[in-house]
Write an enzyme that holds these catalytic residues in place. Structure first.
Site: not given
Ligand SMILES: [Zn+2]
Length: 143
Positions: A47, A49, A77, A80
């Site tokens: 991801h 982040e 999410c 993260c």
């Molecule tokens: Zn994430």
């Protein structure tokens, strides 16, 4: 956030879900920019982040990003959000809210429910329309 939005738009052109993230230091200098790379890296955890946090920490030579801010186009999410706390960022600033996958204002509300974690300040809804628009256009094109 402009840089994060541009990273997200570039990710969409590569077939990645358009989420972009930037880490800045206390003076506002950009330490790292990343976008989702789950397809390119065959890594479901790649991801934006997480990639930006890791790159910023490597750049700084420390696993702690105290006084740094994480800018991301979509509400992080749970994974993260937890990572942002572990890296000890000062603030998490995000664009679109994510009622399905978000972990800060939705779902597990990581910063509220894990009292052992460092708790970054949170600002949501920054350039929300543009951030959400990128995601909407991306998924509409795939339907
Ligand atoms: Zn994430």
């Amino acid at each position: 956030m402009e840089i994060a939005l541009r990273a997200a738009a570039a990710a969409a052109r590569r077939g990645e879900v358009p989420v972009g993230a930037v880490v800045t230091d206390a003076a506002g200098h950009v330490l790292a920019v990343a976008a989702n790379r789950t397809e390119a890296d065959c890594d479901a955890a790649a991801h934006a982040e997480l990639l930006a946090l890791r790159a910023a920490a490597a750049h700084r030579g420390s696993p702690r990003l105290e006084n740094c801010d994480l800018w991301v186009t979509l509400e992080p999410c749970p994974m993260c959000a937890t990572a942002a706390a572990l890296f000890r960022v000062r603030r998490v600033l995000f664009g679109a809210y994510d009622p399905k996958g978000g972990g800060i204002e939705h779902g597990p509300r990581v910063f509220d429910t894990a009292p052992h974690l460092h708790r970054p300040e949170v600002v949501g809804g920054l350039r929300e329309r543009e951030a959400a628009g990128l995601l909407r256009a991306f998924f509409a094109a795939r339907r």
